[in-house]
Write a protein that holds these residues in place. Structure first.
Motif, PDB file in Angstrom:
ATOM      1  N   LEU A 219       0.828  -1.212   0.000  1.00 36.84           N
ATOM      2  CA  LEU A 219       0.000   0.000   0.000  1.00 36.84           C
ATOM      3  C   LEU A 219       0.858   1.256   0.000  1.00 36.84           C
ATOM      4  CD1 LEU A 219      -2.749  -1.116   2.536  1.00 36.84           C
ATOM      5  CD2 LEU A 219      -3.049  -0.743   0.083  1.00 36.84           C
ATOM      6  N   ALA A 220       1.934   1.246   0.769  1.00 38.44           N
ATOM      7  CA  ALA A 220       2.809   2.419   0.815  1.00 38.44           C
ATOM      8  C   ALA A 220       3.423   2.685  -0.550  1.00 38.44           C
ATOM      9  CB  ALA A 220       3.897   2.216   1.872  1.00 38.44           C
ATOM     10  N   ARG A 221       3.788   1.623  -1.266  1.00 41.27           N
ATOM     11  CA  ARG A 221       4.342   1.791  -2.597  1.00 41.27           C
ATOM     12  C   ARG A 221       3.285   2.337  -3.558  1.00 41.27           C
ATOM     13  NH1 ARG A 221       5.273  -3.244  -3.704  1.00 41.27           N
ATOM     14  NH2 ARG A 221       7.196  -3.309  -2.476  1.00 41.27           N
ATOM     15  N   HIS A 222       2.058   1.849  -3.406  1.00 45.18           N
ATOM     16  CA  HIS A 222       0.963   2.295  -4.280  1.00 45.18           C
ATOM     17  C   HIS A 222       0.596   3.757  -4.039  1.00 45.18           C
ATOM     18  CE1 HIS A 222      -2.758   2.208  -6.565  1.00 45.18           C
ATOM     19  NE2 HIS A 222      -3.411   2.618  -5.501  1.00 45.18           N
ATOM     20  N   LEU A 223       0.643   4.173  -2.775  1.00 42.06           N
ATOM     21  CA  LEU A 223       0.218   5.534  -2.434  1.00 42.06           C
ATOM     22  C   LEU A 223       1.371   6.534  -2.387  1.00 42.06           C
ATOM     23  CD1 LEU A 223      -2.368   4.748   0.401  1.00 42.06           C
ATOM     24  CD2 LEU A 223      -2.868   5.541  -1.912  1.00 42.06           C
ATOM     25  N   ARG A 224       2.562   6.090  -2.745  1.00 45.98           N
ATOM     26  CA  ARG A 224       3.726   6.971  -2.591  1.00 45.98           C
ATOM     27  C   ARG A 224       3.615   8.217  -3.480  1.00 45.98           C
ATOM     28  NH1 ARG A 224       8.211   3.407  -3.023  1.00 45.98           N
ATOM     29  NH2 ARG A 224       7.906   3.083  -0.785  1.00 45.98           N
ATOM     30  N   ARG A 225       3.157   8.053  -4.706  1.00 41.80           N
ATOM     31  CA  ARG A 225       3.123   9.182  -5.627  1.00 41.80           C
ATOM     32  C   ARG A 225       1.836   9.991  -5.528  1.00 41.80           C
ATOM     33  NH1 ARG A 225       5.531   6.320 -11.161  1.00 41.80           N
ATOM     34  NH2 ARG A 225       7.584   5.788 -10.296  1.00 41.80           N
ATOM     35  N   PRO A 227      -0.356  10.921  -3.062  1.00 42.07           N
ATOM     36  CA  PRO A 227      -0.473  12.038  -2.120  1.00 42.07           C
ATOM     37  C   PRO A 227       0.461  13.192  -2.457  1.00 42.07           C
ATOM     38  CG  PRO A 227      -0.255   9.945  -0.970  1.00 42.07           C
ATOM     39  CD  PRO A 227       0.096   9.700  -2.383  1.00 42.07           C
ATOM     40  N   THR A 228       1.673  12.877  -2.921  1.00 43.39           N
ATOM     41  CA  THR A 228       2.640  13.927  -3.226  1.00 43.39           C
ATOM     42  C   THR A 228       2.132  14.824  -4.350  1.00 43.39           C
ATOM     43  OG1 THR A 228       4.432  12.442  -2.565  1.00 43.39           O
ATOM     44  CG2 THR A 228       5.024  14.382  -3.852  1.00 43.39           C
ATOM     45  N   LYS A 229       1.585  14.214  -5.400  1.00 40.41           N
ATOM     46  CA  LYS A 229       1.066  15.005  -6.518  1.00 40.41           C
ATOM     47  C   LYS A 229      -0.104  15.886  -6.085  1.00 40.41           C
ATOM     48  CE  LYS A 229       2.372  11.861 -10.265  1.00 40.41           C
ATOM     49  NZ  LYS A 229       1.863  10.994 -11.367  1.00 40.41           N
ATOM     50  N   GLN A 230      -0.924  15.389  -5.156  1.00 35.41           N
ATOM     51  CA  GLN A 230      -2.101  16.125  -4.714  1.00 35.41           C
ATOM     52  C   GLN A 230      -1.795  17.083  -3.558  1.00 35.41           C
ATOM     53  OE1 GLN A 230      -5.130  15.805  -6.181  1.00 35.41           O
ATOM     54  NE2 GLN A 230      -4.297  14.352  -7.660  1.00 35.41           N
ATOM     55  N   GLY A 231      -0.567  17.045  -3.048  1.00 35.87           N
ATOM     56  CA  GLY A 231      -0.217  17.874  -1.899  1.00 35.87           C
ATOM     57  C   GLY A 231      -0.887  17.399  -0.625  1.00 35.87           C
ATOM     58  N   ILE A 232      -1.163  16.089  -0.534  1.00 35.75           N
ATOM     59  CA  ILE A 232      -1.855  15.520   0.624  1.00 35.75           C
ATOM     60  C   ILE A 232      -0.832  14.865   1.547  1.00 35.75           C
ATOM     61  CG2 ILE A 232      -3.528  13.770   1.357  1.00 35.75           C
ATOM     62  CD1 ILE A 232      -4.932  14.207  -1.334  1.00 35.75           C
ATOM     63  N   THR A 233      -0.837  15.276   2.793  1.00 35.66           N
ATOM     64  CA  THR A 233       0.106  14.714   3.766  1.00 35.66           C
ATOM     65  C   THR A 233      -0.596  13.909   4.858  1.00 35.66           C
ATOM     66  OG1 THR A 233       0.024  16.775   5.033  1.00 35.66           O
ATOM     67  CG2 THR A 233       1.780  16.559   3.400  1.00 35.66           C
ATOM     68  N   LEU A 287       6.844   1.373   7.718  1.00 34.29           N
ATOM     69  CA  LEU A 287       6.596   2.698   7.149  1.00 34.29           C
ATOM     70  C   LEU A 287       7.676   3.706   7.515  1.00 34.29           C
ATOM     71  CD1 LEU A 287       2.755   2.773   7.823  1.00 34.29           C
ATOM     72  CD2 LEU A 287       3.926   2.210   5.684  1.00 34.29           C
ATOM     73  N   GLU A 288       8.719   3.224   8.197  1.00 35.59           N
ATOM     74  CA  GLU A 288       9.883   4.054   8.540  1.00 35.59           C
ATOM     75  C   GLU A 288       9.460   5.296   9.326  1.00 35.59           C
ATOM     76  OE1 GLU A 288      11.857   4.811   4.855  1.00 35.59           O
ATOM     77  OE2 GLU A 288      12.599   2.770   4.646  1.00 35.59           O
ATOM     78  N   VAL A 289       8.670   5.038  10.358  1.00 35.43           N
ATOM     79  CA  VAL A 289       8.204   6.091  11.259  1.00 35.43           C
ATOM     80  C   VAL A 289       8.769   5.795  12.644  1.00 35.43           C
ATOM     81  CG1 VAL A 289       6.159   7.061  12.397  1.00 35.43           C
ATOM     82  CG2 VAL A 289       6.099   6.533   9.956  1.00 35.43           C
TER      83      VAL A 289
END
Length: 518
Positions: A219-225, A227-233, A287-289
């Motif tokens: 899921l993290a790989r799928h959502l990586r791009r 949110p960034t394109k949409q400016g969603i954090t 998730l490297e948190v």
């Protein structure tokens, strides 16, 4: 014996020890004399989560609580009824793993014989030493859990370490002298893993953690791009995708907010705490948190019109960003953080339509819709809620976005009371009513029930709006039966599908309608 006793003042929750084996003996408060039984019960409820920090220790607890084992979520190894003064109590004994049997002066041959088991050894092994605690009224303490045979109706049997032994057969390498085929003989029983008195990971926990890790990675790989394109954090990452791991994982900047949904299971409370810790560790690593940036809440099924209560008082707050705006979120104290991620799209709709409008926010919660409306150019905003905590939160959200002003009014009032007592006229052009399913408060005599009260709310709200006024109405009550004929003043269109964000795979997270005043 002064040199052998150490006194220390410490919170019970901070109990720790560097000693590998030992025992806790405790007589927690009963609450009977002061009439605070519920507060005493809260201390008992904390015990499994605290005592599991000492996995190799045994624990002996004297309590007057009649439902003690229900409160700690498991049965004791042994129990004795006795009296403390005139108070009827029970002495609960929870045995942990035995210390290893390694005494000085024992030869290697003797230890090897012991390892074969008594039936394999020519010499019976000595009785093992134990640190399981003192005898009760002259009774010798059990050497193993099998020895803890119930001697009264108040005792419960237990197998060794709580794990059934399994026998295996292996072929013998020795051939009988009579020339017959060799016969298999039973091999020594494998030693079971020592089981803590409180805690220990459930059987499939590690397998479930691996499944959870693999799913989060995907899921993290799928959502990586996206949110960034949409400016969603801030977005939803995992939503009970694996039935065995019923968690919801939301990412807020570099924090994880994890909600656990109630489900039946056979774990003790302490075992479940171990399971939760394993899943939180897995999420943090995958998730490297940082681990201290992971927060977990428990969502229980609401029964008898119950409500979610405050869960903690840690006040761990941080700032989340959405659409160039800032929002104060609380990750530790409440079931919800203060920013409903499933309404991200709806907040954007309000912002786009707010320019020059008079905006009303009912059940305003922390004022997220109000902040978006104000940022979108609303000439005035009115936010209504019965909670001083939420109104103060909304004020802070306006302030950190430099939007405070007299044109933004915060009103403490129950919603129906506010609408019933409102002066007639056309006062609002745009409104939001994101309503709870049920709400009750000591400040009002009348409870809120969405199925019963939504027609009155919408009718009275539309009466305060001009023709063309827009209302966004939403609820997370899935069984809501919305009757459009009950609101004849408006043209109504359900927009649930358009308002659920792409990161929410549960498309029924809420229902939403757009009403236009006729």
């Amino acid at each position: 014996v002064a040199d052998d006793i150490h006194f220390q003042v410490k919170e019970f929750g901070d109990l720790t020890s560097k000693r590998q084996y030992g025992m806790v003996v405790t007589n927690p408060p009963y609450g009977l004399r002061l009439g605070v039984e519920e507060e005493a019960a809260d201390i008992v409820r904390q015990m499994p989560d605290i005592l599991r920090k000492l996995p190799t220790w045994s624990h002996f607890i004297l309590s007057a609580a009649p439902n003690f084992e229900e409160l700690v979520g498991q049965q004791a190894t042994r129990r004795r009824k006795l009296y403390n003064g005139r108070i009827q109590c029970t002495y609960f004994q929870f045995y942990g793993p035995r210390p290893p049997r390694r005494a000085e002066g024992v030869s290697a041959e003797r230890l090897a014989a012991e390892d074969l088991g008594p039936e394999e050894s020519e010499e019976q092994p000595p009785e093992p030493e134990t640190s399981l605690g003192p005898a009760v009224e002259g009774e010798a303490p059990p050497q193993t859990a099998e020895d803890a045979v119930p001697s009264s109706e108040y005792e419960v049997p237990s197998t060794e370490y709580g794990v059934p032994s399994t026998e295996y057969s292996v072929p013998s390498t020795e051939h009988p002298s009579d020339g017959t085929s060799p016969q298999p003989r039973p091999a020594p029983r494998p030693r079971p893993e020592p089981k803590p008195a409180f805690g220990g990971l459930p059987t499939r926990a590690k397998d479930q953690a691996l499944l959870f890790h693999n799913r989060l990675t995907k899921l993290a790989r799928h959502l990586r791009r996206w949110p960034t394109k949409q400016g969603i954090t801030c977005y939803r990452l995992y939503d009970r995708d694996i039935p065995e791991v019923p968690l919801v994982v939301d990412r807020y900047e570099n924090y994880l907010h994890i909600a656990e949904f109630e489900r039946p299971n056979e774990h003790t409370l302490a075992e479940h705490s171990e399971w939760i810790d394993l899943m939180l560790d897995t999420a943090a690593e995958t998730l490297e948190v940082p681990r201290d940036h992971v927060f977990c809440k428990r969502r229980e099924r609401q029964r008898d019109l119950g409500q979610y209560e405050r869960q903690a008082a840690e006040q761990h707050t941080t700032i989340a960003n959405e659409g160039g705006l800032k929002f104060l979120i609380n990750l530790s104290d409440y079931v919800d953080t203060g920013l409903f991620l499933d309404h991200r799209i709806t907040r954007g709709m309000v912002r786009e339509q707010a320019a020059g409008k008079r905006f009303l926010n009912l059940f305003c919660y922390t004022g997220a819709f109000t902040v978006h409306a104000a940022a979108g150019g609303a000439v005035s905003t009115t936010s209504v809620d019965l909670s001083n905590t939420y109104l103060d939160w909304a004020r802070k959200n306006l302030n950190i976005n430099n939007l405070l002003g007299e044109q933004h009014r915060l009103t403490r009032r129950d919603t129906l009371g506010f609408l019933r007592e409102h002066p007639p006229g056309e006062h609002y052009d745009l409104a939001v009513a994101d309503v709870p399913t049920y709400s009750r408060s000591k400040a009002t005599e009348e409870d809120w029930d969405v199925q019963r009260d939504y027609p009155e709310l919408l009718g009275r709200l539309l009466d305060l709006m001009p023709t063309g006024g827009v209302v966004y109405f939403s609820s997370n009550f899935r069984r809501l039966k919305f009757d459009e004929t009950a609101v004849p003043q408006a043209t109504i269109r359900e927009i649930s599908r358009q308002t659920v964000p792409a990161d929410f795979r549960n498309k029924r997270i809420h229902r939403a309608w757009r009403l236009v005043k006729r």
